[in-house]
Design an enzyme around this catalytic site. Sequence first.
Site, PDB file in Angstrom:
ATOM      1  N   GLY A  45     -32.494   9.853 -30.198  1.00 28.40           N
ATOM      2  CA  GLY A  45     -31.391  10.722 -30.619  1.00 28.40           C
ATOM      3  C   GLY A  45     -31.654  12.213 -30.512  1.00 28.40           C
ATOM      4  N   ASP A 101     -32.663  14.452 -34.867  1.00 28.48           N
ATOM      5  CA  ASP A 101     -31.224  14.728 -34.781  1.00 28.48           C
ATOM      6  C   ASP A 101     -30.548  14.663 -36.143  1.00 28.48           C
ATOM      7  OD1 ASP A 101     -31.689  12.015 -34.870  1.00 28.48           O
ATOM      8  OD2 ASP A 101     -30.173  11.474 -33.396  1.00 28.48           O
ATOM      9  N   ASP A 104     -30.814  10.910 -42.773  1.00 34.11           N
ATOM     10  CA  ASP A 104     -29.785  10.153 -43.474  1.00 34.11           C
ATOM     11  C   ASP A 104     -30.423   9.622 -44.777  1.00 34.11           C
ATOM     12  OD1 ASP A 104     -27.760   8.263 -44.013  1.00 34.11           O
ATOM     13  OD2 ASP A 104     -27.418   7.855 -41.916  1.00 34.11           O
ATOM     14  N   ASP A 160     -25.940   8.068 -31.561  1.00 35.37           N
ATOM     15  CA  ASP A 160     -25.271   6.940 -30.917  1.00 35.37           C
ATOM     16  C   ASP A 160     -24.638   5.983 -31.918  1.00 35.37           C
ATOM     17  OD1 ASP A 160     -27.816   5.877 -31.918  1.00 35.37           O
ATOM     18  OD2 ASP A 160     -27.310   4.068 -30.778  1.00 35.37           O
ATOM     19  N   ARG A 166     -23.931   9.053 -26.917  1.00 36.04           N
ATOM     20  CA  ARG A 166     -24.932  10.118 -27.046  1.00 36.04           C
ATOM     21  C   ARG A 166     -24.583  11.332 -26.186  1.00 36.04           C
ATOM     22  NH1 ARG A 166     -29.510   7.773 -29.554  1.00 36.04           N
ATOM     23  NH2 ARG A 166     -29.991   5.663 -28.899  1.00 36.04           N
TER      24      ARG A 166
HETATM   25  C1  PRP Z   1     -31.498   7.572 -36.249  1.00 33.79           C
HETATM   26  C2  PRP Z   1     -31.815   9.046 -36.210  1.00 33.79           C
HETATM   27  C3  PRP Z   1     -32.979   9.152 -37.134  1.00 33.79           C
HETATM   28  C4  PRP Z   1     -32.750   8.100 -38.166  1.00 33.79           C
HETATM   29  C5  PRP Z   1     -32.209   8.739 -39.410  1.00 33.79           C
HETATM   30  O1  PRP Z   1     -32.335   6.943 -35.341  1.00 33.79           O
HETATM   31  O2  PRP Z   1     -32.119   9.477 -34.915  1.00 33.79           O
HETATM   32  O3  PRP Z   1     -34.199   8.899 -36.467  1.00 33.79           O
HETATM   33  O4  PRP Z   1     -31.805   7.188 -37.587  1.00 33.79           O
HETATM   34  O5  PRP Z   1     -31.928   7.803 -40.389  1.00 33.79           O
HETATM   35  P1  PRP Z   1     -32.689   7.666 -41.784  1.00 33.79           P
HETATM   36  O6  PRP Z   1     -32.825   9.033 -42.391  1.00 33.79           O
HETATM   37  O7  PRP Z   1     -31.770   6.785 -42.575  1.00 33.79           O
HETATM   38  O8  PRP Z   1     -34.022   7.007 -41.540  1.00 33.79           O
HETATM   39  P2  PRP Z   1     -32.090   5.516 -34.719  1.00 33.79           P
HETATM   40  O9  PRP Z   1     -32.981   4.533 -35.413  1.00 33.79           O
HETATM   41  O10 PRP Z   1     -30.616   5.221 -34.697  1.00 33.79           O
HETATM   42  O11 PRP Z   1     -32.675   5.668 -33.249  1.00 33.79           O
HETATM   43  P3  PRP Z   1     -32.205   6.634 -32.050  1.00 33.79           P
HETATM   44  O12 PRP Z   1     -32.695   8.029 -32.380  1.00 33.79           O
HETATM   45  O13 PRP Z   1     -32.912   6.060 -30.871  1.00 33.79           O
HETATM   46  O14 PRP Z   1     -30.710   6.572 -31.959  1.00 33.79           O
END
Ligand code: PRP
Length: 182
Positions: A45, A101, A104, A160, A166
Amino acid sequence: MYGEEDVEEVLLSAEEVQRGVVSLGQRISADYAGKEVTLICILKGAVMFTADLMRQLTVPTRLDFIAISSYGAGTKSSGVVKILKDLDEPIEGKDVLVVEDIVDTGLTLKYLIESLQARKPASLRCCVFLDKPARREVEIEPDYVGYTIPDRFVVGYGLDYAGRYRNLPFVGVLRSEVYADE
Ligand code: PRP
């Protein structure tokens, strides 16, 4: 097919996205004056954000990648964090800036920061483009935040849903019909 028609509301236009990156770049360049900063891009991301941020930095930079997964194909965090691809280079003695990115629940970043801290960098900070504090489950305060956003399911600018969207140059809220069946 799918694309920007699946977005119900634009939260940050492409111009706002780029303004946020420029502002972060100025702050980070000032804070790291006289140093070399090692950027760690969290795949996938943070790719767009890292590439844009790096071009705004006026200090010397290095770049490495790490892939961590805490999500399945859906919209909910499973809480399961695993390293899918580790860094290529050691970070001992380096001034490290983790680039993400979105934060959460905070599970991904907290796990990553703790695991990188054990490798003895000279300094370790994190820069997140989007902060969604309403969803936080663990205590973590990013050092640099582009924008704080409400608890909506956002896509675009690297973010995504099931691997899609993305490439959108803005950050938008995904229509709930798109993920309602999953
Ligand atoms: C998303 C984002 C963060 C994470 C945040 O990654 O890029 O790494 O989730 O969430 P959290 O604070 O609840 O842990 P994802 O696992 O979707 O992978 P990606 O970056 O490949 O989309």
